[in-house]
Structures are given as structure tokens and as C-alpha cells.
Design a protein around this motif. Structure first.
Motif, PDB file in Angstrom:
ATOM      1  N   ASP A 601       5.211  -0.668 -12.761  1.00 31.44           N
ATOM      2  CA  ASP A 601       5.584   0.757 -12.556  1.00 31.44           C
ATOM      3  C   ASP A 601       4.975   1.331 -11.152  1.00 31.44           C
ATOM      4  N   SER A 602       3.561   0.719 -10.905  1.00 29.38           N
ATOM      5  CA  SER A 602       3.025   1.291  -9.644  1.00 29.38           C
ATOM      6  C   SER A 602       2.980   0.510  -8.448  1.00 29.38           C
ATOM      7  N   ILE A 603       3.215  -0.748  -8.517  1.00 26.24           N
ATOM      8  CA  ILE A 603       2.813  -1.699  -7.563  1.00 26.24           C
ATOM      9  C   ILE A 603       3.947  -2.487  -7.102  1.00 26.24           C
ATOM     10  N   LEU A 604       4.477  -3.412  -8.087  1.00 27.85           N
ATOM     11  CA  LEU A 604       5.457  -4.122  -7.905  1.00 27.85           C
ATOM     12  C   LEU A 604       6.932  -3.449  -7.533  1.00 27.85           C
ATOM     13  N   LYS A 605       7.286  -2.352  -7.895  1.00 24.16           N
ATOM     14  CA  LYS A 605       8.302  -1.449  -7.584  1.00 24.16           C
ATOM     15  C   LYS A 605       8.068  -1.047  -6.160  1.00 24.16           C
ATOM     16  N   SER A 606       8.966  -1.244  -5.447  1.00 25.50           N
ATOM     17  CA  SER A 606       9.344  -0.671  -4.030  1.00 25.50           C
ATOM     18  C   SER A 606       9.884   0.491  -3.795  1.00 25.50           C
ATOM     19  N   GLU A 607       9.485   1.320  -2.838  1.00 28.60           N
ATOM     20  CA  GLU A 607      10.175   2.613  -2.823  1.00 28.60           C
ATOM     21  C   GLU A 607      10.535   2.685  -1.237  1.00 28.60           C
ATOM     22  N   LEU A 608      10.567   3.826  -0.756  1.00 23.54           N
ATOM     23  CA  LEU A 608      11.252   3.972   0.789  1.00 23.54           C
ATOM     24  C   LEU A 608      10.774   2.980   1.787  1.00 23.54           C
ATOM     25  N   ARG A 609      11.837   2.337   2.186  1.00 23.48           N
ATOM     26  CA  ARG A 609      11.686   1.206   3.250  1.00 23.48           C
ATOM     27  C   ARG A 609      10.380   0.101   2.872  1.00 23.48           C
ATOM     28  N   GLU A 610      10.081   0.195   1.543  1.00 23.17           N
ATOM     29  CA  GLU A 610       9.170  -0.927   1.291  1.00 23.17           C
ATOM     30  C   GLU A 610      10.002  -2.189   0.887  1.00 23.17           C
ATOM     31  N   GLY A 611       9.415  -3.282   1.301  1.00 22.95           N
ATOM     32  CA  GLY A 611      10.113  -4.278   0.889  1.00 22.95           C
ATOM     33  C   GLY A 611       9.532  -4.813  -0.561  1.00 22.95           C
ATOM     34  N   SER A 612      10.087  -5.848  -0.971  1.00 20.71           N
ATOM     35  CA  SER A 612       9.528  -6.357  -2.425  1.00 20.71           C
ATOM     36  C   SER A 612       8.140  -7.082  -2.025  1.00 20.71           C
ATOM     37  N   LEU A 613       7.229  -6.829  -3.064  1.00 18.42           N
ATOM     38  CA  LEU A 613       5.765  -7.146  -2.513  1.00 18.42           C
ATOM     39  C   LEU A 613       5.759  -8.515  -2.476  1.00 18.42           C
ATOM     40  N   LEU A 614       6.330  -9.055  -3.600  1.00 15.62           N
ATOM     41  CA  LEU A 614       6.127 -10.721  -3.799  1.00 15.62           C
ATOM     42  C   LEU A 614       7.065 -11.406  -2.547  1.00 15.62           C
ATOM     43  N   GLU A 615       7.809 -10.688  -1.928  1.00 19.41           N
ATOM     44  CA  GLU A 615       8.423 -11.276  -0.740  1.00 19.41           C
ATOM     45  C   GLU A 615       7.384 -11.448   0.433  1.00 19.41           C
ATOM     46  N   ASN A 616       6.397 -10.923   0.450  1.00 18.53           N
ATOM     47  CA  ASN A 616       5.252 -11.232   1.471  1.00 18.53           C
ATOM     48  C   ASN A 616       4.619 -12.422   0.850  1.00 18.53           C
ATOM     49  N   PRO A 617       4.410 -13.341   1.920  1.00 14.05           N
ATOM     50  CA  PRO A 617       3.624 -14.548   1.627  1.00 14.05           C
ATOM     51  C   PRO A 617       2.161 -14.246   1.201  1.00 14.05           C
ATOM     52  N   LEU A 618       1.372 -13.510   1.542  1.00 14.67           N
ATOM     53  CA  LEU A 618       0.217 -13.206   1.151  1.00 14.67           C
ATOM     54  C   LEU A 618       0.165 -12.596  -0.341  1.00 14.67           C
ATOM     55  N   ALA A 619       1.140 -11.558  -0.500  1.00 17.10           N
ATOM     56  CA  ALA A 619       1.149 -11.132  -1.684  1.00 17.10           C
ATOM     57  C   ALA A 619       1.432 -11.994  -2.872  1.00 17.10           C
ATOM     58  N   GLN A 620       2.498 -12.857  -2.409  1.00 16.38           N
ATOM     59  CA  GLN A 620       2.814 -14.070  -3.400  1.00 16.38           C
ATOM     60  C   GLN A 620       1.788 -14.985  -3.779  1.00 16.38           C
ATOM     61  N   LYS A 621       0.976 -15.393  -2.659  1.00 11.70           N
ATOM     62  CA  LYS A 621      -0.064 -16.487  -2.883  1.00 11.70           C
ATOM     63  C   LYS A 621      -1.082 -15.620  -3.685  1.00 11.70           C
ATOM     64  N   GLU A 622      -1.594 -14.632  -3.430  1.00 10.84           N
ATOM     65  CA  GLU A 622      -2.499 -13.829  -4.209  1.00 10.84           C
ATOM     66  C   GLU A 622      -2.204 -13.606  -5.924  1.00 10.84           C
ATOM     67  N   PHE A 623      -0.853 -13.354  -5.824  1.00  8.40           N
ATOM     68  CA  PHE A 623      -0.060 -13.119  -7.348  1.00  8.40           C
ATOM     69  C   PHE A 623      -0.361 -14.279  -7.965  1.00  8.40           C
TER      70      PHE A 623
END
Length: 890
Positions: A601-623
Motif C-alpha cells: 500500500d505504501s512502498i511498492l505501489k508507484s505514484e506520479l513519475r515513479e517507476g516500479s520499486l523492484l525495477e531498481n536493481p538495488l531495491a530488488q537486491k535489497e528485497f
């Protein structure tokens, strides 16, 4: 290097300053940061440029006039080219015969005023006698100026150029016509020369009469001189002067009084006529108190137009006094302009006043700078106040700690007080959301000409740097407050001192709120249509905050999971498909489900001009890392529950069951249960084993499906590794349980077998099973009961291993027998056959082999002996029918 950018299309292709232009072409870069330059008609318009795609840019035109190129510059392609041109409107006079896109007042273009509108009143005849051509084939005035500089086609001008005249009026005239026109011009000139002589010939009589008249006048004048002298009026002049002196003496007094009266009357007339000028200082002072600056400016402009050019001392004195008032007003207005807080409309009004008063300031730019400085000061003030609040809270906590140490009465504090870091983030977001839009709107009004003030060179670049600096300071201050680890260690940490972070559990509660505050401010910035460079700074901070927020929520859930081992109540949950499980795996699954809901609801969901969080390599690695840690933590919780307790009330329960050699049943069945509500360690092993299997088969699958339902997938390698860990743990638990059950059980077989000094070379005929065999059957039934009471699904995992251990021990004991009598052979056949038959439902291939090998070690029997053995076995089946039913699979 990339190919240079090329502009192939503009929409629209003309317009006044401030026109929104869509630029289309090729090679505009792959992202917004590739765009480094944009000029329209020679003016830099990079600040208003918005990169949309490699073939599209939207920008706002500057004050350029006339035709000009639109040049795009990129990092890799350099300075580009332009195949089309943009035309900016000029502020030029437009004649009555010239096309125009706007209505033009034509009366000011006719120089003849009240003269006739006939062609002779404003057109000259062609000196060559030829007709003037139309305008469709004429050269433009700019082209003629370029070919013939400092000349003119006007035949009355001193710098007249014949070539200019011919190209302007007779560009398409044939050569023969030009020759005829030359002959006409020559005849006209010769005719003017002959005109004077022919005039005299025609009027010779009149000329002679005039000459005779002049001779007569001369003779009369000479006669009068001889008669009256050369000065006939001298006496008359003397008489007139004497009379004048006498008259002056008579009326001198009257004239003096009249002059004084005239001066007095004139002074009164001046005061009455120019009352507006002399009363203006008082009027200005009165209007300043009222704040009616429009009236002051109108009166001031009127006075300047009426009296500024009059060289009269009294007027100059009055104007000097007025100028002093106006100078003070300018300073007062400028002070109000830069004094904050003030709304944008009020600033625009003050800028208009200062421009009308022709001030030496740059009011528009000063207003923008004043707002930027005020914004920075507010952010700094907010930082200092919240830092001081943190120090105050620390001092209070120390004092309260000392008080609680020496007093039994302590004050109750909030369970989860909101950290000052969160208050700081909210206040900073409010500052940016409320104040920055005013800076941007005022800047846009300044650069598009809405404020009617000239834009100084370099101000566009300075404004762009100002905007980027505000965004950087805003984001870095927030980073220092909630994610200080993302600051640059060399530069940022010295400028922006990192804050002390509260406990993870506390931050996990409020970090989603911080993210929501920042996103709200970011949405306001997006609506302002800021350049991508400025928005990208905030977007990068939001991405780092989302990653950090995700990590904190995962860590909080992981910490909660670590406490599950202390919270385990060992109460078996009722389930249709799985039995023997406790609430532990259910709690773990629910915790993960809650975590998924929060971060979705608050983090993985993308809003204005925001890309998907897990498309970021660093975010995917941390996830992936946090998922792996969470699953590993639950594995360690299960593993910790398999260790024996060290408390006093666990000593008896953790001791191996004592096997009675007289009755053949574990005495622990009859031992009084401990006062502790915790089940026996063997039961806890079985419950943990059931939990492992349930987690492997159900919980992990549900977690993967929950993430997929929200649009996110877990790496198969992570699930595979977790399953491997749980399977290894299952084997370890099973080995511990078998060691606890099988070793004591197997250890009693040999003593029970030789109970009462029994020898296989016996002389006593067999009549029933030996006690050791019955003991083995009863012990296995006890294990079956214990496992079934926890989970029926575990029976197939535990009992086959116990049977295999018993079979292996029987084979070993049979191999150690030195001599069998006939009755010993019969007894051995009875015992081994009965055990093999009773345990057949749970015999593994290895167990069957061991039973077979044990039978092979016993000497064979003759048919009569085999009949005796079969009869005894049949009796055993009848007597032990209940035991047989216990060991059969349903």
C-alpha cells in the motif's frame, strides 16, 4: 558519439514571446539529462525546455524577433541543426497596405494630415515618365539596404542611388522602355533650361516699362534729397522723443502701481493655477498613510509631464521636494517587496509600482531572490528548532531515568511517542509545498514578460541553479534526518549533520507517514511543470526512502519473528489437512501477510513519475536479501525449539524413558506428569517437525502467492534454499527423535532376550512369544500412539525408522548366537516371524532384508517342527489381535 540533433518541425512556427512550442526532430537524447542546450531565434530557452522523448521537446519562446533557427544541443551529439525556422513578432510599424495578424490603427501612418487623399498629394510622378510597377516583384527594403548601404531610393534625398531606384521601381521594366525613359528625362531637363529665355522674349514690353518706372523713381528721390536733405525725419524724431519723456514723467507713478498690482495678481493666478504642483507633497504624504500608491504614481507622472521641462526656479524647488518623497517611497516599496512573508499578488503589485516609478532596483529579480532566501532561512530555522527539541527530550529522559532510579513513583510516558525526525520531515514538506510554488510562479511571470520588465542576461541560468539548489538542500536535509546513510561521506556529512535515528520498531511505524509527506510535496512540484532535472532530485530521494522504508519494515517483522520462540505455547491447532501444528507457522504467515499489505500500500505501489520499486536493481537486491533473512529467521526459530531446555522442570521430561524388563512397557507412561504445562521434549520435537512440514508445503506457497497477487515475485532460488533448510531441519529433528526413542528401545532387546538366563540351546519347548518380542511390539505401539497423538502424518516418517533399527538389532543378536537346540530354533522362528509379521506395515526394504537375514542365520526346521511353530504363531495372532490392529495402516 551520437549523431547531432536535427529539428524537422515546429508547432506553431511563429508567435510572440512566451509562445509554447512543440519541437520535433531526431537525436534529442535518450533521457532528459542528455538535453544541455536550446536556443530559439538566438535566445537561450533551456530553462523552460521539457524533454519528452528522443524526437519531441516542448519549450517556451523567448523575446527573439524575426526569423531564426531552433538549435538543440545534447551531451553526446553536440550542437544540432535546424531545417525549419521560427518567426517571432516584431514591434514595428505596419503600413496600410501591409498584411498583419493583428488590428492596426491606420490613421497614424498617413503623413499628410488634413491634405487631400489624391495621389498627387503623397505620390511623386516617375521621373522617367514610366508607370510604377506592382509590389509583387519588388525587392525588400532589407535586401536593398544590404546591396546599397548608406543610400536611398528617394530622388529628393542627398544620398540618392539610381541603382536602388531602378531595382525598387523598375525591376521588371524592359531595356527599351528604360531607354525611352532616359530620352524623356533628357528632354524634360533641356525644356527647363530653355524656359527662362523664352519667358524674357515673351514679356519684353513689360520689362521695359518696369525699367522706365525705376528711372523716374530715382530722379524724384535725388530731387527730394537736394531740397530737404538726407534726414528729413530727424526733427520729427526729436519731438516725438521729448513728448515721450514728458509722458513717462506723468505716468511713472501710475505705471509702477500697475506693475505691482499685476505681479500680485499674477502670483495669485500662479498659486491658483498650479495648486496641484505645490500641494502634491502633502497629498503624497496623505496617500502613503492610506497605501494608495496608484494615486501617488499617477500624480507623480502627471507632474513630471507638466513641469519637468519648465525652467522656472519655483517649479524646480517644488519638484525637488516631490522627488525626495518619491525616493523615500521607492525605498519603502522595495523594503516591502523583499520582506517576508508576502503573497505573490502583492509582490507583483509592488513590482508594478517600482517599475512605474523608474527605480534603480531590479524589483522582479529582487523579489525572486528574497523568496529564495526566506525559504532557505525557514528550512534552517526548522532544522535548529527540531534539533533543540531533540536535545531537550534527551535531557528530560535522563532526568526521568534518575528519578525512577531513586523513587518508586514514576510518571507514565507515551508508549510510542512520535520521533522528532518525523515532525521535522512533515514541517519541511509543508515549507516546500507552501513556499516554493510562489517562487516558481513569480519566476515564470518574470521570464515570460508578464511583469513588463526586461530580463537581464544570466538571470535564467541563475534561476535554474536557484531551483536546483533548493531541491538539493530540501532532499539532503531530509536524508540527514531519516536516511543519513545515503549522504555523501566526504561533502554532505560535513554540511548536513546526520541525525540520531530512533529505534527500528518506532521508525517502522512512522516511516510510511514520512514517505506520504514527501510524495505529497512531490505531487505539488510535478503540477508546477518543473524541469526534469529538479524533479529527478526529489525522485531519487523518494526511491532511496522507499528502499529504506521497505528494509525497516522487513527488519521489524524479522525482529517480531525472532520472539516467536519465546511466545510458543505448544498448543496444537485443529486443521483438516494438517495436524500436529502449533500457532507458530500460522503467526509467521500472518506476519508476512501483514508486511505485504503494508509495503504494497505504501512502498511498492508507484505514484506520479515513479517507476516500479523492484525495477531498481538495488531495491530488488535489497528485497531479495530481506526476504531471505526473514525466512532464515523463522528457520532459526524452529531450530531453536528443537534444543533441550535447561530449566529444572524440564529435567525429568527430557530424560530418556525407562523401559521395564519385567512388564515390557515404558514406565514413563505411568509416571506422574510434571506440573509444567509445557509438553515433553519428544512431543515438542514432533510438533516442530509438523510445523516444518506445514511451512514447507503450505506457508511458503501462500507467501509466494500473496506477493504474486500484489504484482511482485520472490526469487525461486530463495524459496528453494528455504525449503532445503527446512528439509535439513526435518531430518535433524527426526534423527533427534529417533535417537531419543530407538536407542533406549533397542538397548532393552538384548537384556530382555536373555532374561532369566535364557539360552537358545534350551531344553524347554516353546509355547508363546518370548517377553523381549512382546516388549518390542508394545514399545512400537507406544511410539505409534505418541506420534499419532501429535500428528498422524508423521507416523510414516517415524515408525519405519524404528522398525528398521529393531530389525537391524535382531539380525545382530541372531548372528551372535553360538548354538541352537531344536527348541531354541523353534523359539527363534516364532519370535522373528511374529515380529516380521506384526511390523510388516512399517517395514522398509532394509528392515525386510534384516529380518530375512536374521531368519537365514537360524537353522532350518523339519515339517513337524514347522507345524508346531505355525500353531504357536496362530495362537499369538489370536491373543494379540489388538496389538496387530494398532500396527495396521488405516
Amino acid at each position: 558519439m551520437a549523431p547531432p540533433p536535427v529539428v524537422t518541425g515546429l508547432s506553431p512556427n511563429d508567435g510572440p514571446p512566451g509562445t509554447r512550442i512543440t519541437i520535433r526532430g531526431e537525436n534529442f537524447g535518450t533521457r532528459a539529462t542528455d538535453l544541455i542546450g536550446l536556443t530559439i531565434c538566438g535566445y537561450d530557452c533551456l530553462l523552460t525546455a521539457e524533454w519528452k522523448s528522443p524526437s519531441k521537446i516542448i519549450a517556451i519562446s523567448g523575446p527573439g524577433k524575426g526569423l531564426g533557427d531552433v538549435i538543440v544541443s545534447t551531451k553526446l551529439g553536440g550542437v544540432g541543426t535546424c531545417n525549419v525556422k521560427f518567426k517571432g513578432y516584431k514591434n514595428e510599424n505596419i503600413g496600410p497596405m501591409k498584411d498583419s495578424a493583428v488590428w492596426v490603427e491606420e490613421t497614424s501612418f498617413y503623413p499628410w494630415d488634413r491634405h487631400s487623399l489624391s495621389s498627387s498629394s503623397f505620390q511623386q510622378d516617375d521621373p522617367l515618365g514610366l508607370s510604377v510597377e506592382g509590389t509583387e516583384r519588388k525587392l525588400t527594403e532589407d535586401d536593398l539596404n544590404e546591396k546599397f548601404p548608406n543610400t536611398s531610393g528617394d530622388i529628393t534625398a542627398e544620398n540618392f542611388s539610381a541603382s536602388w531606384f531602378l531595382l525598387e521601381n523598375h525591376l521588371a521594366t524592359s531595356f527599351n522602355d528604360l531607354q525611352a525613359g532616359l530620352l524623356h528625362l533628357k528632354r524634360k531637363v533641356e525644356g527647363q533650361k530653355e524656359g527662362h529665355l523664352s519667358f524674357l522674349k515673351t514679356n519684353v514690353g513689360a520689362v521695359m516699362d518696369q525699367v522706365d518706372t525705376l528711372m523716374v523713381l530715382k530722379e524724384k528721390y535725388e530731387k527730394d534729397v537736394n531740397m530737404f536733405g538726407s534726414e528729413p525725419t530727424l526733427k520729427l524724431e526729436k519731438a516725438i522723443k521729448g513728448s515721450e519723456r514728458e509722458a513717462r514723467k506723468l505716468y511713472d507713478d501710475v505705471l509702477a502701481r500697475r506693475d505691482r498690482a499685476e505681479k500680485t495678481r499674477n502670483a495669485l493666478n500662479v498659486l491658483s493655477r498650479f495648486k496641484f504642483l505645490f500641494c502634491l507633497p502633502c497629498s503624497i504624504a496623505r496617500n502613503i498613510k492610506k497605501g494608495d500608491y496608484d494615486i501617488i504614481i499617477n500624480d507623480y507622472m502627471r507632474v513630471k509631464n507638466l513641469f519637468l521641462k519648465r525652467d522656472i526656479p519655483v517649479f524646480k524647488m517644488a519638484l525637488n521636494v516631490i522627488e525626495q518623497f518619491i525616493t523615500g517611497i521607492k525605498e519603502q516599496l522595495h523594503t516591502k517587496l523583499v520582506k517576508m512573508p508576502i503573497n505573490v499578488e502583492e509582490q507583483k503589485r509592488l513590482i508594478k509600482y517600482l517599475i512605474n516609478l523608474d527605480t534603480n532596483y531590479e524589483p522582479a529579480w529582487d523579489a525572486i531572490n528574497g523568496r529564495a532566501i526566506y525559504l532557505h532561512n525557514l528550512m534552517k530555522q526548522c532544522y535548529e528548532e527540531d534539533k533543540a527539541a531533540i536535545l531537550e527530550d534527551l535531557n528530560k529522559s535522563k532526568n526521568s531515568h534518575l528519578t525512577s532510579k531513586y523513587s518508586k513513583y514514576t510518571t507514565l510516558q507515551e508508549t510510542n511517542p512520535c520521533p522528532q525526525n518525523v515532525f521535522y520531515v512533515e514541517e519541511m514538506c509543508d515549507i516546500i509545498s507552501e513556499l516554493f510554488p510562489d517562487i516558481w510562479k513569480l519566476g515564470q511571470a518574470y521570464f515570460v514578460g508578464e511583469l513588463h520588465v526586461k530580463v537581464e542576461p544570466g538571470h535564467k541560468t541563475a534561476f535554474k541553479h536557484m531551483v536546483l539548489n533548493i531541491m538539493e538542500v530540501f532532499c539532503k536535509r531530509l536524508r540527514a534526518a531519516i536516511i543519513p546513510h545515503t549522504l555523501d561521506k566526504n561533502t554532505d556529512r560535513t554540511t548536513y549533520e546526520p541525525w540520531a535515528l530512533p529505534d527500528i520498531d518506532l521508525m517502522a511505524i512512522y516511516l510510511p507517514d514520512c514517505l506520504r509527506y514527501v510524495r505529497y510535496s512531490y505531487a505539488i512540484l510535478v503540477k508546477l511543470d518543473l524541469p526534469s532535472e529538479a524533479l529527478d532530485i526529489v525522485l531519487a530521494f523518494i526511491m532511496d526512502l522507499r528502499i529504506h522504508c521497505m528494509c525497516i519494515l522487513f527488519k521489524k517483522t524479522t525482529d517480531n519473528v525472532k520472539q516467536f520462540s519465546k511466545q510458543e505455547k505448544w498448543k496444537i491447532e485443529i486443521s483438516e489437512s494438517y495436524s500436529g501444528i502449533t500457532e507458530l507457522p500460522l503467526k509467521f504467515e500472518q506476519s508476512v501477510q501483514d508486511l505485504i499489505q503494508v509495503i504494497s500500500d505504501s512502498i511498492l505501489k508507484s505514484e506520479l513519475r515513479e517507476g516500479s520499486l523492484l525495477e531498481n536493481p538495488l531495491a530488488q537486491k535489497e528485497f531479495d536479501k530481506q526476504i531471505e533473512i526473514l525466512l532464515a529467521t523463522f528457520y532459526m526459530v524452529l531450530d531453536s525449539l528443537t534444543n533441550k531446555g535447561s530449566s529444572d522442570d524440564d529435567d525429568d521430561e527430557n530424560r530418556s524413558p525407562i523401559v521395564s524388563q519385567l512388564i515390557g512397557t515404558p514406565s514413563s507412561m505411568y509416571r506422574l506428569r510434571s506440573h509444567s504445562q509445557k509438553p515433553a521434549w519428544e512431543h515438542r520435537l514432533l510438533m516442530t517437525l509438523a510445523n516444518c512440514q506445514y511451512t514447507t508445503n503450505v506457508v511458503l506457497k501462500n507467501i509466494v502467492e500473496a506477493f504474486l497477487k500484489n504484482g511482485y515475485s520472490i526469487s525461486p532460488n530463495i524459496i528453494r534454499k528455504s525449503k532445503m533448510d527446512l528439509e535439513n531441519l526435518e531430518r535433524s529433528i527426526l534423527e533427534s527423535y529417533l535417537e531419543q526413542k530407538s536407542d533406549p528401545l533397542v538397548g532393552t532387546i538384548e537384556p530382555s532376550m536373555y532374561l532369566g538366563r535364557f539360552d537358545w540351546d534350551t531344553k524347554v519347548a516353546p509355547t508363546d512369544l518370548r517377553p523381549y518380542a512382546k516388549e518390542c511390539i508394545n514399545n512400537l505401539i507406544h511410539v505409534h500412539f505418541e506420534v499419532n497423538s501429535i500428528s498422524a502424518k508423521l507416523i510414516d516418517s517415524v515408525l519405519p525408522q524404528v522398525v528398521q533399527t529393531i530389525a537391524e538389532e535382531l539380525y545382530r543378536l541372531m548372528s551372535c548366537v553360538q548354538k541352537f537346540s531344536i527348541h531354541g530354533i523353534q523359539q527363534a522362528h516364532i519370535d522373528i516371524s511374529a515380529l516380521q509379521e506384526f511390523f510388516s506395515a512399517y517395514s522398509t526394504p532394509k528392515a525386510k532384508d534384516h529380518f530375512k537375514e536374521a531368519m537365514e542365520l537360524i537353522p532350518p526346521l523339519e515339517q513337524p517342527d514347522l507345524t508346531i511353530v505355525e500353531d504357536i504363531l496362530q495362537k499369538c495372532r489370536t491373543k494379540m489381535r489388538l496389538q496387530i490392529l494398532c500396527l495396521q495402516k488405516s
